[in-house]
Design an enzyme around this catalytic site. Structure first.
Site, short mmCIF file in Angstrom:
data_model
loop_
_atom_site.label_atom_id
_atom_site.label_comp_id
_atom_site.label_asym_id
_atom_site.label_seq_id
_atom_site.Cartn_x
_atom_site.Cartn_y
_atom_site.Cartn_z
N GLU A 51 0.90 -1.13 0.05
CA GLU A 51 -0.03 -0.20 -0.07
C GLU A 51 0.78 1.18 -0.08
O GLU A 51 0.17 2.20 -0.48
CB GLU A 51 -0.94 -0.11 1.25
CG GLU A 51 -2.10 0.50 0.91
CD GLU A 51 -3.18 0.31 2.13
OE1 GLU A 51 -3.19 0.56 3.30
OE2 GLU A 51 -4.40 -0.18 1.92
N HIS A 89 7.81 -27.30 -0.83
CA HIS A 89 7.05 -28.55 -1.62
C HIS A 89 5.80 -27.97 -2.23
O HIS A 89 5.03 -28.67 -2.28
CB HIS A 89 6.58 -29.65 -0.39
CG HIS A 89 7.92 -30.09 0.35
ND1 HIS A 89 8.39 -31.33 -0.08
CD2 HIS A 89 8.75 -29.65 1.12
CE1 HIS A 89 9.47 -31.59 0.83
NE2 HIS A 89 9.83 -30.53 1.29
N LYS A 97 -12.92 2.23 -1.95
CA LYS A 97 -14.12 2.77 -1.10
C LYS A 97 -15.01 3.59 -1.53
O LYS A 97 -16.40 3.42 -1.54
CB LYS A 97 -13.52 3.52 0.21
CG LYS A 97 -12.54 2.61 0.80
CD LYS A 97 -12.27 3.51 2.19
CE LYS A 97 -11.15 2.60 3.10
NZ LYS A 97 -10.54 3.47 4.18
#
Lengths: 429, 429
Positions: free
Chosen positions: B279, B300, B414
């Site tokens: 951010e 793995h 937002k």
């Protein structure tokens, strides 16, 4: 059952005659077992080949575990861990606080603190152990097993053997030898199925059934998928569609895939996907780098980078059509939080709106968008979905001219560990 | 306390006179509050400015919560969630099964199933609620709070107010108004500290203290870090070293950072780091893309890609010198698992060997290596470490000529959500 692939670009335009030919060759290579790595193509026809007797056997063993144990400790790493973990987490409910059998994983990390506290935790529970390892000598699970086997023998004496189950190679390996010697019940990892494609074998089925989930439905979903995604139709086979789109994007300069979900229960499906795709494709200096995000939380975190950071990302949403539970926003007397405009909206509808808003914004920010939608999170749809991804992954890797079924880098790491620890027979070069 | 930075290349060679000048300007910009985004540089001198009275107040409130509650539900998202989550997870022990207060997070995801089951789970526990939101109108936590506030009022009647704590802006915002109206105890998010830099404010401290951890030690660690990493010395300041190395690697064609740990307790520190760096840096089409892996399990899995996939990755290990608990591999009578050659090795030593093997192999595979080592996982070292990362992140972003303290992409998201849901006053363009 349906998996819908939605792409922000024009899919049909990607289907050049040359690509169609290549896809047809891949299709034939997979289904006639003539492709590179064909020795490990067993997964493709595996669901259809499972016998009722095999499923019955697993179910009976699972029932026996459930009736004699509070905890099943599963020891495995990589493909011997992620498949059952993904399915069990996806089918669990938050705040599960029941008397149901608990599945605890060990052997995927090496931690004295974890093992010590695990053994203390087990002290006042009844325990069964399932060690899953093809060779029995992969170091991490072998270490966990050495401690937990000793624990079981101290705890249960000569009854320990009846509480230890081994899933390993049919014909060879240290763990097979040990199981025969000690009289442990054995299950088989088929020789022609690699770890990351093994969720529908005993590797995945035994822990999943022991956790109380319906493996018949899981396998039914996989069988349906085997039929559907075995059809060569570039216009309607979503496994082919997804493979074509992601490989087009890779070639177009987007080497990083952000796998996004709004459902916390899918985060281990994402981990399974990262192994499936990362390990199948990441070779020869090529391959899409798979990463994952959980929304909304990551929209308030990595969201900034995805929107505005370095342009090399594409995003693939995994969306569930029907939620497992829902709530509706109610009207509050005091609208101090300014949410009354959402009255009547369900939280699932909120997430759908959030998906739309995110897709639109990220696309405008230069991040191509794929959405994969499936109906609901239950055994049958999950079986269908996981097989879908396996087939999509095989197509994807072959499109990159990569053998999807080896993992030279991981084998290097395994033997590097032996060398650095001076295992007899291994020389550090 | 010490944080050691180990780099696979030659650090001193990176320090050109031009870079030294730029670093000096950044140093001055941060400490004289003249850099871009200076309005949000409050975090830099925050630990040193915390008064004993403030810490005492938080500790008393935490004690009151602990004596009256079984569960603290913390509602927050992004920076109002990840800091305390990271610290609490890092200090927790596996299989914690005590009667200690439980901290449960909500509001970082929107899920009807989760909220419903959370409320059912809370029914036979005593509960306190802490809502953390600067504005009080960020949609996801606001939704969770609407349901949980109603739950608390139904459950506790006019005693509910004494069980709800609000952490929000000092001077404005919907949540502040509501808190005053309802008589909720208020804590302040300082105006000059952004969410992802807020872990040492009440945002992080209250949940951390309620979970039973020593916030005085945490702050002491941060204070020591404030002194150490405030010194302008390009040869010995690890915050500067780390920033310089990762930015050099970015310029040299490695835009993806793999943050690696062997300690499961650090996975939320990694999530916090992904927010902090992603951010702060991911803007203007630039920035390092932060991703995380947990070893051994991911060796793995993604290990294959890291070893052999597309070359664009560098790796930064976060290593803990002293483990919280350990076990020693013992000699077995039957060496069927071929582990006797490891007898006497502790599991921590195994992980150190694994780190060496991995570093060597990945470097040979074309993945530059950084290792950050700190002493142990306790409050003091954690406070030190988190401040270290904040300072390194500020240097990193400024090196890229990016303001570390805004997040235009998240703000867009937002308001996109408001638009798509037709919030009064927001128009979908």
């Amino acid at each position: 059952m349906n998996i819908l692939v939605n792409y922000s670009g024009d899919y049909l335009q990607l289907l050049t005659p040359e690509l169609e030919n290549k896809l047809q060759a891949i299709h034939l290579g997979i289904h006639t077992k003539s492709a590179e790595g064909a020795d490990y193509l067993g997964w493709a026809e595996w669901p259809g080949s499972i016998s009722p007797a095999f499923l019955q056997d697993i179910k009976e063993t699972a029932e026996r575990i459930r009736s004699t144990s509070d905890v099943l400790v599963v020891i495995g790493i990589g493909g011997s861990y992620l498949g059952s973990k993904a399915v069990i987490e996806a089918l669990s409910t938050p705040f599960q606080n029941s008397n149901d059998l608990e599945v605890i994983f060990a052997g995927h990390l090496v931690s004295g603190e974890y093992l010590k506290q695990l053994m203390a935790y087990l002290d006042n529970k009844e325990v069964t152990l399932n060690i899953i390892s093809k060779s029995g000598t992969t170091t991490e699970p072998a270490i966990a097993f050495r401690f937990l086997q000793q624990y079981m023998e101290k705890r249960y004496g000569n009854q320990a053997a009846s509480r230890i189950l081994v899933t390993t190679d049919e014909e060879k390996g240290a763990l097979r030898t040990l199981a025969i010697e000690k009289g442990y019940r054995r299950y088989v990892i088929p020789g022609n199925i690699g770890g990351r494609y093994s969720v529908f074998t005993a590797v995945g089925l035994l822990p999943i059934a022991a956790a109380g989930h319906d493996i018949e439905k899981l396998i039914n979903g996989a069988r349906e998928a085997e039929k559907e995604f075995g059809v060569f139709d570039t216009n309607s086979n979503p496994a082919i569609q997804y493979a074509v789109i992601r490989n087009y994007l890779y070639d177009a300069g987007y080497p990083v895939e952000i796998m996004a979900t709004f459902d916390e229960k899918l985060i281990y499906v994402q981990e399974w996907l990262k192994q499936l795709f990362g390990e199948s494709e990441g070779k020869d200096g090529k391959g899409i780098f798979p990463t994952s995000v959980l929304y909304s939380t990551d929209l308030h975190s990595l969201g900034q980078y995805i929107q505005d950071g370095k342009r090399m990302l594409f995003e693939s949403f995994l969306m569930v059509e029907k939620p497992a539970g829902d709530l509706t926003v109610f009207e509050a007397e005091n609208d101090g939080d300014e949410l009354n405009y959402l009255s009547g909206l369900t939280l699932h509808e909120f997430n759908l709106a959030c998906h739309e808003a995110t897709k639109t914004a990220h696309l405008a920010g230069g991040v191509p968008q794929i959405s994969l939608t499936f109906e609901q999170l239950d055994e049958q749809h999950l079986g269908h979905l996981l097989y879908f991804y396996m087939m999509a992954c095989a197509y994807s890797a072959y499109l990159l001219d990569i053998n999807p079924f080896d993992q030279p880098g991981v084998e290097d790491y395994k033997s590097n560990i032996f060398k650095i620890l001076n295992k007899p027979g291994y020389i550090l070069l």
